[in-house]
Design a protein around this motif. Structure first.
Motif, PDB file in Angstrom:
ATOM      1  N   LEU A  81      61.447 -62.604 -56.786  1.00 55.60           N
ATOM      2  CA  LEU A  81      62.487 -62.955 -55.804  1.00 55.60           C
ATOM      3  C   LEU A  81      63.735 -62.141 -56.154  1.00 55.60           C
ATOM      4  CD1 LEU A  81      61.744 -66.778 -55.884  1.00 55.60           C
ATOM      5  CD2 LEU A  81      61.196 -65.228 -54.009  1.00 55.60           C
ATOM      6  N   GLY A  82      64.618 -62.704 -56.937  1.00 55.66           N
ATOM      7  CA  GLY A  82      65.816 -61.955 -57.362  1.00 55.66           C
ATOM      8  C   GLY A  82      66.973 -62.139 -56.412  1.00 55.66           C
ATOM      9  N   ASP A  83      68.133 -61.603 -56.807  1.00 58.53           N
ATOM     10  CA  ASP A  83      69.335 -61.693 -55.976  1.00 58.53           C
ATOM     11  C   ASP A  83      69.176 -60.785 -54.761  1.00 58.53           C
ATOM     12  OD1 ASP A  83      70.763 -63.458 -57.630  1.00 58.53           O
ATOM     13  OD2 ASP A  83      71.559 -61.812 -58.858  1.00 58.53           O
ATOM     14  N   GLY A  84      68.745 -61.362 -53.655  1.00 58.85           N
ATOM     15  CA  GLY A  84      68.506 -60.573 -52.459  1.00 58.85           C
ATOM     16  C   GLY A  84      69.754 -60.415 -51.608  1.00 58.85           C
ATOM     17  N   ARG A  85      70.768 -61.204 -51.918  1.00 59.67           N
ATOM     18  CA  ARG A  85      72.007 -61.092 -51.118  1.00 59.67           C
ATOM     19  C   ARG A  85      73.237 -61.471 -51.934  1.00 59.67           C
ATOM     20  NH1 ARG A  85      72.010 -66.360 -47.226  1.00 59.67           N
ATOM     21  NH2 ARG A  85      70.770 -67.729 -48.539  1.00 59.67           N
ATOM     22  N   GLY A  86      73.073 -61.506 -53.240  1.00 58.94           N
ATOM     23  CA  GLY A  86      74.218 -61.874 -54.077  1.00 58.94           C
ATOM     24  C   GLY A  86      74.316 -60.919 -55.243  1.00 58.94           C
ATOM     25  N   SER A 113      65.894 -57.787 -51.749  1.00 62.86           N
ATOM     26  CA  SER A 113      66.154 -58.456 -50.467  1.00 62.86           C
ATOM     27  C   SER A 113      64.885 -58.793 -49.685  1.00 62.86           C
ATOM     28  CB  SER A 113      67.076 -57.602 -49.591  1.00 62.86           C
ATOM     29  OG  SER A 113      68.347 -57.465 -50.184  1.00 62.86           O
ATOM     30  N   ARG A 114      63.784 -58.146 -49.980  1.00 59.64           N
ATOM     31  CA  ARG A 114      62.488 -58.445 -49.334  1.00 59.64           C
ATOM     32  C   ARG A 114      62.626 -58.513 -47.807  1.00 59.64           C
ATOM     33  NH1 ARG A 114      60.773 -63.709 -50.960  1.00 59.64           N
ATOM     34  NH2 ARG A 114      62.983 -64.146 -51.075  1.00 59.64           N
ATOM     35  N   GLY A 115      63.320 -57.551 -47.224  1.00 55.87           N
ATOM     36  CA  GLY A 115      63.408 -57.486 -45.760  1.00 55.87           C
ATOM     37  C   GLY A 115      64.538 -58.313 -45.179  1.00 55.87           C
ATOM     38  N   GLY A 116      65.207 -59.108 -45.997  1.00 57.82           N
ATOM     39  CA  GLY A 116      66.339 -59.905 -45.506  1.00 57.82           C
ATOM     40  C   GLY A 116      67.558 -59.016 -45.291  1.00 57.82           C
ATOM     41  N   ASP A 117      68.581 -59.557 -44.622  1.00 57.33           N
ATOM     42  CA  ASP A 117      69.746 -58.730 -44.267  1.00 57.33           C
ATOM     43  C   ASP A 117      70.834 -58.731 -45.342  1.00 57.33           C
ATOM     44  OD1 ASP A 117      70.799 -61.257 -44.003  1.00 57.33           O
ATOM     45  OD2 ASP A 117      70.957 -61.185 -41.818  1.00 57.33           O
ATOM     46  N   GLY A 118      70.603 -59.482 -46.418  1.00 54.17           N
ATOM     47  CA  GLY A 118      71.576 -59.469 -47.513  1.00 54.17           C
ATOM     48  C   GLY A 118      72.849 -60.249 -47.225  1.00 54.17           C
ATOM     49  N   ARG A 119      72.880 -60.938 -46.110  1.00 54.81           N
ATOM     50  CA  ARG A 119      74.112 -61.638 -45.725  1.00 54.81           C
ATOM     51  C   ARG A 119      73.917 -63.158 -45.737  1.00 54.81           C
ATOM     52  NH1 ARG A 119      78.242 -58.247 -46.654  1.00 54.81           N
ATOM     53  NH2 ARG A 119      77.953 -56.257 -45.609  1.00 54.81           N
ATOM     54  N   ASP A 244      63.245 -71.253 -58.793  1.00 53.82           N
ATOM     55  CA  ASP A 244      64.291 -70.224 -58.784  1.00 53.82           C
ATOM     56  C   ASP A 244      65.656 -70.813 -58.438  1.00 53.82           C
ATOM     57  OD1 ASP A 244      62.685 -70.417 -56.276  1.00 53.82           O
ATOM     58  OD2 ASP A 244      64.328 -69.254 -55.458  1.00 53.82           O
ATOM     59  N   ASN A 245      65.710 -72.084 -58.092  1.00 53.31           N
ATOM     60  CA  ASN A 245      66.988 -72.707 -57.748  1.00 53.31           C
ATOM     61  C   ASN A 245      67.447 -73.714 -58.797  1.00 53.31           C
ATOM     62  OD1 ASN A 245      67.212 -71.237 -55.400  1.00 53.31           O
ATOM     63  ND2 ASN A 245      66.224 -72.783 -54.138  1.00 53.31           N
ATOM     64  N   LEU A 246      66.773 -73.737 -59.944  1.00 53.13           N
ATOM     65  CA  LEU A 246      67.194 -74.632 -61.027  1.00 53.13           C
ATOM     66  C   LEU A 246      67.756 -73.813 -62.179  1.00 53.13           C
ATOM     67  CD1 LEU A 246      65.765 -76.925 -59.449  1.00 53.13           C
ATOM     68  CD2 LEU A 246      65.186 -77.883 -61.673  1.00 53.13           C
TER      69      LEU A 246
HETATM   70  P1  AMP Z   1      67.413 -69.230 -51.287  1.00 50.34           P
HETATM   71  O1  AMP Z   1      66.488 -69.949 -50.373  1.00 50.34           O
HETATM   72  O2  AMP Z   1      68.777 -68.976 -50.714  1.00 50.34           O
HETATM   73  O3  AMP Z   1      67.473 -69.840 -52.652  1.00 50.34           O
HETATM   74  O4  AMP Z   1      66.795 -67.768 -51.463  1.00 50.34           O
HETATM   75  C1  AMP Z   1      65.496 -67.504 -51.920  1.00 50.34           C
HETATM   76  C2  AMP Z   1      65.320 -66.031 -52.117  1.00 50.34           C
HETATM   77  O5  AMP Z   1      65.472 -65.341 -50.872  1.00 50.34           O
HETATM   78  C3  AMP Z   1      66.306 -65.374 -53.069  1.00 50.34           C
HETATM   79  O6  AMP Z   1      65.657 -64.311 -53.693  1.00 50.34           O
HETATM   80  C4  AMP Z   1      67.386 -64.878 -52.127  1.00 50.34           C
HETATM   81  O7  AMP Z   1      68.134 -63.812 -52.671  1.00 50.34           O
HETATM   82  C5  AMP Z   1      66.545 -64.406 -50.948  1.00 50.34           C
HETATM   83  N1  AMP Z   1      67.288 -64.419 -49.679  1.00 50.34           N
HETATM   84  C6  AMP Z   1      67.665 -65.504 -48.955  1.00 50.34           C
HETATM   85  N2  AMP Z   1      68.319 -65.145 -47.845  1.00 50.34           N
HETATM   86  C7  AMP Z   1      68.379 -63.783 -47.851  1.00 50.34           C
HETATM   87  C8  AMP Z   1      68.929 -62.790 -46.964  1.00 50.34           C
HETATM   88  N3  AMP Z   1      69.552 -63.134 -45.844  1.00 50.34           N
HETATM   89  N4  AMP Z   1      68.780 -61.498 -47.323  1.00 50.34           N
HETATM   90  C9  AMP Z   1      68.153 -61.124 -48.436  1.00 50.34           C
HETATM   91  N5  AMP Z   1      67.609 -62.010 -49.296  1.00 50.34           N
HETATM   92  C10 AMP Z   1      67.716 -63.321 -49.014  1.00 50.34           C
END
Ligand code: AMP
Ligand code: MG
Length: 472
Positions: A81-86, A113-119, A244-246
């Motif tokens: 997973l990792g910091d995809g937007r932080g 980010s795995r395809g997410g928008d990072g926001r 990953d959230n603990l």
């Molecule tokens: P969360 O559900 O917010 O704890 O996120 C789970 C995972 O998805 C983490 O690796 C986040 O960084 C990633 N993630 C959540 N939302 C986004 C987004 N909009 N863009 C990129 N990564 C995301």
């Protein structure tokens, strides 16, 4: 400002260095002045907080990076997973002499980010900002934030198009149980040095012990049990207790579609996507236990005996129950005996049966019992409870009342309060966020000059509790 960027000194496989993608045309959301003072931020940064929170102004010495981690989501291995937007912007030594992380959420895409928008959207940023503040003021260990900004010039797609926002989060750590899962899967040679670093940073008393890994495990279990007990006691439901959230420190982190209990319903599911109720309020202790079980499995490679880890995990339940029973007795204004705990459980059973408000009802234990009884359909049952309770309180009622007032808040962040503040913010008016921030700063004190009737009002009877979208 006392900078100590220690995470960036670890093996570079554990993170990716990059600068934030600034939020265009940032509008001020809210700034936590007291937290900025606690962190010893220079006054120039206080003045430039909008640019700081937008990621457009990076102070000298900051070392932004995205962390790699993995995890189990809804009970399934989810891989990397990792910091995809932080981004972890920096680590600072604050006025308390401790190291605090500054992490910018919504700072753009990263390799994780795995395809997410990072926001992140303004709605979820407001929710996280207020809840982190509320939990801290309630005395529950949690991340909170220096501030947030938003931009109407950067609409992001969720269920609808929404304004983007960034949150400058502050936490004692951003190391998650899932960090250990990532290391075991992708860089097992780092497990020992990483674990030693975590012990040195977060459990320094154990550093020199020859049995430090087992002691570390036991301490993580204890702290997690403590925090979960505090959640249950204030009626907090995290919503997404994936590994990953603990946090490795036991502090509350990454609460998504969280909620505070209103009409008491132990099987309440607050996450709209949680169809099985895995993360319902009453499941939180069992899920924490499951997450710790997954995490402990990561420590076997360090040579810790499996049986010793099993014994350590077996301590979770008695630890949790001990903390919960102690806290429940405080909420009742009583000493922590088994008999008093039974009395607390009977009170909860009445709240559940009568669908009464959790926060208001506990507060009323130091007030108007008649109004509590008026709200009961089974008055005989309440009468029997109140007679037993009166006996338990015996003579010194005033003392008990003072205890009840310090253990039971007047205000929690009810869903309708957050929702109202969000709707106003979406019309460009942030004053309601500011009002709630003030109100939740002193949750144990009645604030007639700053409260609105909705701040103490549960949803209508029969409303099955709110489930919040987990899009964010
Ligand atoms: P969360 O559900 O917010 O704890 O996120 C789970 C995972 O998805 C983490 O690796 C986040 O960084 C990633 N993630 C959540 N939302 C986004 C987004 N909009 N863009 C990129 N990564 C995301
Ligand atoms: Mg997360």
């Amino acid at each position: 400002m006392n900078i100590l960027n220690r995470y960036g000194q670890l093996d570079p496989r554990l993170f990716h260095r990059q600068t934030p993608s600034p939020l265009p045309h940032p509008q001020p959301g809210h700034f936590n002045e007291a937290l900025a003072a606690f962190l010893n931020l220079p006054t120039t940064l206080h003045q430039h907080w909008v640019a700081l929170c937008a990621g457009s102004e990076l102070p000298d010495g900051f070392d932004p990076l995205a962390m790699a981690y993995a995890g189990h989501q809804f009970g399934q291995w989810a891989g990397q997973l990792g910091d995809g937007r932080g981004l972890l912007l920096t680590q600072l030594i604050a006025n308390d002499g401790e190291v605090w992380d500054l992490h910018l959420k919504g700072a753009g895409v990263t390799p994780y980010s795995r395809g997410g928008d990072g926001r992140a959207v303004l709605r979820s940023v407001i929710r996280e900002y207020l809840a982190g503040h509320a939990l801290n003021a309630l005395g529950v260990a949690s991340s909170h934030a220096l501030g947030f900004v938003y931009s109407t010039q950067l609409p992001v797609q969720r269920e609808t198009l929404e304004p983007a926002a960034t949150l400058l989060r502050v936490a004692d750590s951003h190391i998650r149980l899932g960090h250990f899962e990532w290391i075991n899967r992708f860089a097992p040679d780092l497990l020992q040095p990483f674990t030693d670093a975590v012990i040195q940073w977060h459990y320094p008393d154990l550093t020199d012990s020859p049995t430090r890994y087992l002691e570390f495990a036991r301490e993580v279990i204890r702290r997690t049990a403590y925090t979960i007990a505090q959640w249950q006691l204030v009626g907090f439901a995290h919503g997404v207790m994936n590994t990953d959230n603990l946090s490795i420190t036991g502090s509350t982190l990454d609460f998504g579609p969280y909620g505070f209990m209103e009409r008491f319903q132990p099987d309440w599911i607050n996450n709209h996507s949680d169809h099985q109720g895995r993360y319902s309020y009453q499941n939180q202790p069992a899920i924490a236990h499951w997450n710790l079980w997954v995490w402990l499995g990561q420590l076997l490679r360090l040579g810790v005996e499996k049986e010793a880890l099993q014994q350590a995990l077996a301590e979770f339940e008695p630890l949790f129950l001990g903390y919960y029973q102690e806290g429940m007795a405080q909420k009742m204004g009583l000493a922590p005996t088994q008999e008093h705990f039974q009395l607390g459980m009977e009170f909860l059973a009445i709240l559940q049966h009568e669908q009464l408000d959790y926060t208001n009802s506990f507060r009323l234990l130091a007030g108007d019992w008649a109004s509590l009884m008026d709200d009961c359909s089974d008055r005989e049952r309440f009468k029997q409870f109140s007679e037993r309770y009166r006996q338990a309180l015996n003579d010194s009622e005033n003392e008990h009342h003072a205890q009840i007032h310090t253990a039971n808040p007047v205000y929690v962040l009810r869903n309708a309060m957050a929702q109202h503040a969000i709707e106003r913010a979406y019309q460009g008016d942030l004053t309601e966020v500011a009002r709630l921030f003030e109100l939740l700063s002193n949750p144990y004190e009645t604030q007639p000059d700053n409260e609105r009737p909705a701040d103490r009002l549960p949803p209508a009877q029969g409303d099955s509790g709110v489930a919040v979208s987990c899009s964010s």
